[in-house]
Design a protein around this motif. Structure first.
Motif, PDB file in Angstrom:
ATOM      1  N   PRO A  87       0.812  -1.237   0.000  1.00  0.00           N
ATOM      2  CA  PRO A  87       0.000   0.000   0.000  1.00  0.00           C
ATOM      3  C   PRO A  87       0.832   1.267   0.000  1.00  0.00           C
ATOM      4  O   PRO A  87       0.418   2.277  -0.581  1.00  0.00           O
ATOM      5  CB  PRO A  87      -0.831  -0.129   1.288  1.00  0.00           C
ATOM      6  N   LEU A  88       2.014   1.230   0.620  1.00  0.00           N
ATOM      7  CA  LEU A  88       2.841   2.437   0.634  1.00  0.00           C
ATOM      8  C   LEU A  88       3.388   2.760  -0.752  1.00  0.00           C
ATOM      9  O   LEU A  88       3.530   3.939  -1.112  1.00  0.00           O
ATOM     10  CB  LEU A  88       4.000   2.256   1.624  1.00  0.00           C
ATOM     11  N   VAL A  89       3.670   1.742  -1.527  1.00  0.00           N
ATOM     12  CA  VAL A  89       4.143   1.974  -2.889  1.00  0.00           C
ATOM     13  C   VAL A  89       2.997   2.398  -3.807  1.00  0.00           C
ATOM     14  O   VAL A  89       3.163   3.254  -4.688  1.00  0.00           O
ATOM     15  CB  VAL A  89       4.835   0.700  -3.429  1.00  0.00           C
ATOM     16  N   LEU A  90       1.826   1.818  -3.599  1.00  0.00           N
ATOM     17  CA  LEU A  90       0.677   2.145  -4.451  1.00  0.00           C
ATOM     18  C   LEU A  90       0.067   3.502  -4.110  1.00  0.00           C
ATOM     19  O   LEU A  90      -0.627   4.086  -4.955  1.00  0.00           O
ATOM     20  CB  LEU A  90      -0.399   1.057  -4.313  1.00  0.00           C
ATOM     21  N   TRP A  91       0.289   3.999  -2.889  1.00  0.00           N
ATOM     22  CA  TRP A  91      -0.362   5.234  -2.465  1.00  0.00           C
ATOM     23  C   TRP A  91      -0.059   6.417  -3.388  1.00  0.00           C
ATOM     24  O   TRP A  91      -0.984   7.137  -3.795  1.00  0.00           O
ATOM     25  CB  TRP A  91       0.012   5.556  -1.028  1.00  0.00           C
ATOM     26  N   PRO A  92       1.206   6.706  -3.747  1.00  0.00           N
ATOM     27  CA  PRO A  92       1.431   7.854  -4.653  1.00  0.00           C
ATOM     28  C   PRO A  92       0.744   7.689  -6.000  1.00  0.00           C
ATOM     29  O   PRO A  92       0.154   8.649  -6.523  1.00  0.00           O
ATOM     30  CB  PRO A  92       2.961   7.883  -4.811  1.00  0.00           C
ATOM     31  N   LEU A  93       0.782   6.482  -6.546  1.00  0.00           N
ATOM     32  CA  LEU A  93       0.156   6.257  -7.847  1.00  0.00           C
ATOM     33  C   LEU A  93      -1.353   6.453  -7.770  1.00  0.00           C
ATOM     34  O   LEU A  93      -1.948   7.181  -8.579  1.00  0.00           O
ATOM     35  CB  LEU A  93       0.491   4.852  -8.347  1.00  0.00           C
ATOM     36  N   LEU A  94      -1.988   5.817  -6.780  1.00  0.00           N
ATOM     37  CA  LEU A  94      -3.438   5.941  -6.647  1.00  0.00           C
ATOM     38  C   LEU A  94      -3.849   7.362  -6.289  1.00  0.00           C
ATOM     39  O   LEU A  94      -4.870   7.867  -6.773  1.00  0.00           O
ATOM     40  CB  LEU A  94      -3.938   4.968  -5.572  1.00  0.00           C
ATOM     41  N   GLY A  95      -3.050   8.026  -5.447  1.00  0.00           N
ATOM     42  CA  GLY A  95      -3.380   9.397  -5.069  1.00  0.00           C
ATOM     43  C   GLY A  95      -3.314  10.356  -6.241  1.00  0.00           C
ATOM     44  O   GLY A  95      -4.191  11.218  -6.408  1.00  0.00           O
ATOM     45  N   ILE A  96      -2.295  10.219  -7.072  1.00  0.00           N
ATOM     46  CA  ILE A  96      -2.155  11.120  -8.224  1.00  0.00           C
ATOM     47  C   ILE A  96      -3.237  10.843  -9.268  1.00  0.00           C
ATOM     48  O   ILE A  96      -3.833  11.778  -9.820  1.00  0.00           O
ATOM     49  CB  ILE A  96      -0.744  10.975  -8.830  1.00  0.00           C
ATOM     50  N   VAL A  97      -3.508   9.564  -9.535  1.00  0.00           N
ATOM     51  CA  VAL A  97      -4.574   9.232 -10.492  1.00  0.00           C
ATOM     52  C   VAL A  97      -5.927   9.707  -9.966  1.00  0.00           C
ATOM     53  O   VAL A  97      -6.753  10.262 -10.720  1.00  0.00           O
ATOM     54  CB  VAL A  97      -4.584   7.716 -10.770  1.00  0.00           C
ATOM     55  N   GLY A  98      -6.170   9.501  -8.675  1.00  0.00           N
ATOM     56  CA  GLY A  98      -7.426   9.974  -8.097  1.00  0.00           C
ATOM     57  C   GLY A  98      -7.554  11.482  -8.153  1.00  0.00           C
ATOM     58  O   GLY A  98      -8.647  12.016  -8.398  1.00  0.00           O
ATOM     59  N   SER A  99      -6.463  12.199  -7.935  1.00  0.00           N
ATOM     60  CA  SER A  99      -6.496  13.663  -8.034  1.00  0.00           C
ATOM     61  C   SER A  99      -6.804  14.106  -9.460  1.00  0.00           C
ATOM     62  O   SER A  99      -7.535  15.088  -9.670  1.00  0.00           O
ATOM     63  CB  SER A  99      -5.154  14.240  -7.579  1.00  0.00           C
ATOM     64  N   LEU A 100      -6.238  13.397 -10.427  1.00  0.00           N
ATOM     65  CA  LEU A 100      -6.504  13.734 -11.822  1.00  0.00           C
ATOM     66  C   LEU A 100      -7.978  13.540 -12.165  1.00  0.00           C
ATOM     67  O   LEU A 100      -8.625  14.428 -12.734  1.00  0.00           O
ATOM     68  CB  LEU A 100      -5.624  12.890 -12.739  1.00  0.00           C
ATOM     69  N   LEU A 101      -8.513  12.374 -11.798  1.00  0.00           N
ATOM     70  CA  LEU A 101      -9.921  12.097 -12.103  1.00  0.00           C
ATOM     71  C   LEU A 101     -10.853  13.042 -11.337  1.00  0.00           C
ATOM     72  O   LEU A 101     -11.837  13.534 -11.882  1.00  0.00           O
ATOM     73  CB  LEU A 101     -10.243  10.642 -11.770  1.00  0.00           C
ATOM     74  N   GLY A 102     -10.532  13.270 -10.054  1.00  0.00           N
ATOM     75  CA  GLY A 102     -11.350  14.200  -9.276  1.00  0.00           C
ATOM     76  C   GLY A 102     -11.294  15.606  -9.817  1.00  0.00           C
ATOM     77  O   GLY A 102     -12.314  16.307  -9.863  1.00  0.00           O
ATOM     78  N   GLY A 103     -10.094  16.054 -10.256  1.00  0.00           N
ATOM     79  CA  GLY A 103      -9.987  17.386 -10.838  1.00  0.00           C
ATOM     80  C   GLY A 103     -10.757  17.519 -12.131  1.00  0.00           C
ATOM     81  O   GLY A 103     -11.382  18.549 -12.393  1.00  0.00           O
ATOM     82  N   VAL A 104     -10.721  16.474 -12.961  1.00  0.00           N
ATOM     83  CA  VAL A 104     -11.485  16.503 -14.210  1.00  0.00           C
ATOM     84  C   VAL A 104     -12.982  16.590 -13.924  1.00  0.00           C
ATOM     85  O   VAL A 104     -13.710  17.403 -14.522  1.00  0.00           O
ATOM     86  CB  VAL A 104     -11.160  15.259 -15.068  1.00  0.00           C
ATOM     87  N   GLY A 105     -13.458  15.747 -13.002  1.00  0.00           N
ATOM     88  CA  GLY A 105     -14.878  15.780 -12.669  1.00  0.00           C
ATOM     89  C   GLY A 105     -15.305  17.109 -12.073  1.00  0.00           C
ATOM     90  O   GLY A 105     -16.342  17.678 -12.446  1.00  0.00           O
ATOM     91  N   TYR A 106     -14.506  17.638 -11.166  1.00  0.00           N
ATOM     92  CA  TYR A 106     -14.841  18.915 -10.535  1.00  0.00           C
ATOM     93  C   TYR A 106     -14.755  20.066 -11.537  1.00  0.00           C
ATOM     94  O   TYR A 106     -15.613  20.951 -11.550  1.00  0.00           O
ATOM     95  CB  TYR A 106     -13.894  19.160  -9.366  1.00  0.00           C
ATOM     96  N   GLY A 107     -13.718  20.056 -12.368  1.00  0.00           N
ATOM     97  CA  GLY A 107     -13.546  21.145 -13.317  1.00  0.00           C
ATOM     98  C   GLY A 107     -14.600  21.184 -14.403  1.00  0.00           C
ATOM     99  O   GLY A 107     -14.870  22.247 -14.967  1.00  0.00           O
ATOM    100  N   ILE A 108     -15.226  20.049 -14.700  1.00  0.00           N
ATOM    101  CA  ILE A 108     -16.252  20.007 -15.755  1.00  0.00           C
ATOM    102  C   ILE A 108     -17.639  20.259 -15.182  1.00  0.00           C
ATOM    103  O   ILE A 108     -18.398  21.098 -15.676  1.00  0.00           O
ATOM    104  CB  ILE A 108     -16.202  18.656 -16.492  1.00  0.00           C
ATOM    105  N   PHE A 109     -17.985  19.528 -14.127  1.00  0.00           N
ATOM    106  CA  PHE A 109     -19.367  19.556 -13.661  1.00  0.00           C
ATOM    107  C   PHE A 109     -19.694  20.794 -12.828  1.00  0.00           C
ATOM    108  O   PHE A 109     -20.839  21.241 -12.819  1.00  0.00           O
ATOM    109  CB  PHE A 109     -19.673  18.291 -12.851  1.00  0.00           C
TER     110      PHE A 109
END
Length: 587
Positions: A87-109
């Motif tokens: 989980p410690l290795v996956l955390w940066p990857l999942l956090g950055i991907v989640g930020s990207l998807l969340g930013g796209v959703g927030y910026g559009i809707f």
């Protein structure tokens, strides 16, 4: 605007609605195309910087706290330490991907929805708001998202870890697993994950067309007939936007089901360990598919129950099942409750206005408004020192005020509710929060349930007015660890049992607030609240010193008072920016 009556009027309303909706949709998408990339950039860069910057500290501190924790047994501790790298290795990857998807959703809707909201009846200059709304607010919202995420990673995370290394009572046993059960648990997980992921995904895909067409049918009925959630916003074409976005909601529900199925399969290992039976774990793997199918049927108002098998996977379920079979009234009450729930969820005319369902944000706002009112009272009475507020604002040390002030505000609510013989919590003069109208949110159910129990306990104490007045000083100044702390106070009761029970309620309440303070939005809103209280207190102090200056001037002491007043005014100027921030962000 009146609700159209008759087929012809409804048809004409629908035809006239289409060009209006198309223009708003085009404008909203254009604003999203301009503002969205900025919001995505802010969210992605900000959150990524926080994740990468704190990742070494998170890794080191997680290992340190896990190794020192007394709440975990030796076997469980070793297993956790060995499994932490993944989980410690996956955390940066999942956090950055989640930020990207969340930013796209927030910026559009966000700009898109703001465009539709600006055409409502609450706006006078609709033309201006259609173009302006959702632009700057989306950018500020992105900055707020980064701020809340930073609070969670920097404060909430370390608070959770601090709880992990706290001392446990002498009679408490650390949580551990037995090595003899570990192979069975791993076998159950290896079987449960693929089976549950496969079948729950199949059920989700099978029921998704029902969800899609039932949702469209309901939304079209509300759009044409101006019923349901669109009755109050008859001038705002949210129905068309909801119809277009409904497939995304269905896709999101399916994705959520697939992700949750992985964890449901892993839970079979916990069942095996708790029941000490591999058979019970395998039964759970099958039963959870049936429970998921029944949940989906209830959500979509399909047939009751599920046609899939549901074996018993808990030994306690056997006795409870027999009790339910013998209790015919329970089945009758369940059907009645199901019928009432269906009426409310379908917004039946019978119960539409009978039960007002409060939202989590409303309860959240009430808490901070109460903190603002009680904060002013406590500052005026000298229970809160301005130095404590300065430490929280400037140094970020809010451990004292961040717990004491909200906990005291909630305690005031509990005392008022106990006096009024209310079945719930008296939030204000005209608002009563009960289990019926409370938000249907797991976090708030976890929060409100203990509060209702504490309210009944306080009701049984029957505190008099003198005890309640003394309780505020005891609450704010004492640690409340043992009854002897209250010996030197003016608390009227000398019963140590009564004192210990009151202190136990205070400690439980403070622990509950400590958990709430880890929610990201809490820290930001609480610091904004303290900034407002600080400015008010400094201005009040400066005003009092100004009166003292006039009085001292008449008595020949003008110079000394002037020096004191100058220092206060300089402090007020230095802190004046806090009021501006508070006016922009709100408390």
């Amino acid at each position: 605007m009146e609700v159209p009556m008759g087929f012809a009027a409804k048809l004409w309303s629908f035809i006239a609605f289409l060009p209006f909706f198309s223009l708003l949709l085009t404008l909203g998408l254009l604003k999203a195309a301009l503002i969205g990339p900025v919001a995505v950039g802010i969210t992605l860069v900000g959150n990524s910087a926080v994740i990468i910057g704190l990742w070494p500290a998170h890794c080191i501190w997680t290992y340190y706290c896990m190794a020192r924790s007394k709440k975990l047994g030796l076997v469980l501790k070793i297993l956790v330490l060995l499994s932490l790298p993944l989980p410690l290795v996956l955390w940066p990857l999942l956090g950055i991907v989640g930020s990207l998807l969340g930013g796209v959703g927030y910026g559009i809707f966000t700009p898109l929805i703001a465009t539709f909201e600006s055409s409502g009846e609450n706006f006078s200059d609709k033309f201006y708001h259609c173009f302006a709304d959702g632009c700057w607010s989306t950018i500020k919202g992105s900055l707020t998202v980064v701020q809340d995420f930073t609070d969670f990673c920097f404060h909430s995370y370390f608070s959770y870890m601090d709880d992990l290394i706290e001392k446990i009572p002498a009679d408490a046993k650390p949580m551990d697993i037995k090595l003899a059960r570990l192979p069975s648990c791993l076998l159950a997980c290896l079987v449960g994950v693929p089976v549950d992921v496969l079948f729950i995904t199949a059920v989700s895909l099978w029921k998704s067309p029902y969800m899609l067409f039932k949702g469209w049918k309901r939304l079209l009925e509300d759009l044409i007939g101006r019923e349901g959630p669109f009755l109050e916003t008859v001038c705002v074409p949210f129905a068309g936007l909801a119809i277009m976005l409904w497939p995304l909601a269905v896709i999101g529900a399916v994705i959520g089901a697939v992700i949750s199925s992985f964890f449901l399969g892993l839970y079979s290992g916990i069942v095996v360990h708790q029941e000490d039976s591999l058979l019970m774990g395998l039964s759970y793997i099958i039963a959870v598919i049936s429970m998921f199918d029944e949940y989906v049927n209830d959500l979509l108002y399909l047939r009751e129950g599920s046609c899939l098998p549901r074996p018993i996977y808990r030994r306690k379920m056997i006795s409870s099942l027999i009790t339910k079979m013998l209790d015919n009234n329970d089945l009758k009450n369940k059907r009645q409750a199901s019928h009432i729930s269906k009426l409310v969820s379908q917004q039946s005319g019978t119960l539409k206005w009978a039960v007002q369902q409060y939202k989590p944000m409303q309860v959240w706002d009430w808490l901070f408004k109460s903190c603002k009112v009680n904060g002013r009272i406590l500052i005026h009475n000298g229970m809160i020192d301005l130095k404590d507020i300065e430490e929280c604002i400037l140094k970020g040390d809010c451990k004292k005020l961040g717990i004491k002030l909200p906990a005291w505000s909630i305690l005031q609510c509990l005392l008022a509710s106990a006096k009024s013989n209310s079945s719930g919590l008296v939030i204000s003069d005209d608002v009563e929060l009960t289990r019926t109208n409370a938000p249907r949110d797991k976090v708030f159910e976890w929060f409100i349930g203990p509060l209702l129990i504490m309210k009944e306990q306080l009701k049984a104490f029957q505190l008099d007015e003198k005890e309640e007045i003394c309780l505020i000083e005891l609450f704010m100044k004492c640690k409340n660890d043992n009854p002897e702390e209250w010996d030197s106070t003016e608390f009227s009761s000398s019963d140590n049992v009564r004192r210990a029970q009151l202190q136990a309620i205070i400690r439980r309440l403070q622990g509950l607030v400590a958990s709430l303070s880890r929610i990201p939005t809490f820290r930001r809103r609480f610091k904004n609240l303290l900034k407002l209280l600080y400015v008010e207190a400094v201005e009040a102090k400066a005003s009092d010193n100004h009166v003292g200056e006039i009085f001292a001037a008449k008595n020949g002491g003008r110079n000394s008072v002037q020096n004191d007043d100058r220092g206060v005014r300089e402090e007020t100027v230095n802190k004046a920016e806090y009021s501006t921030i508070d006016m922009e962000n709100g408390v």
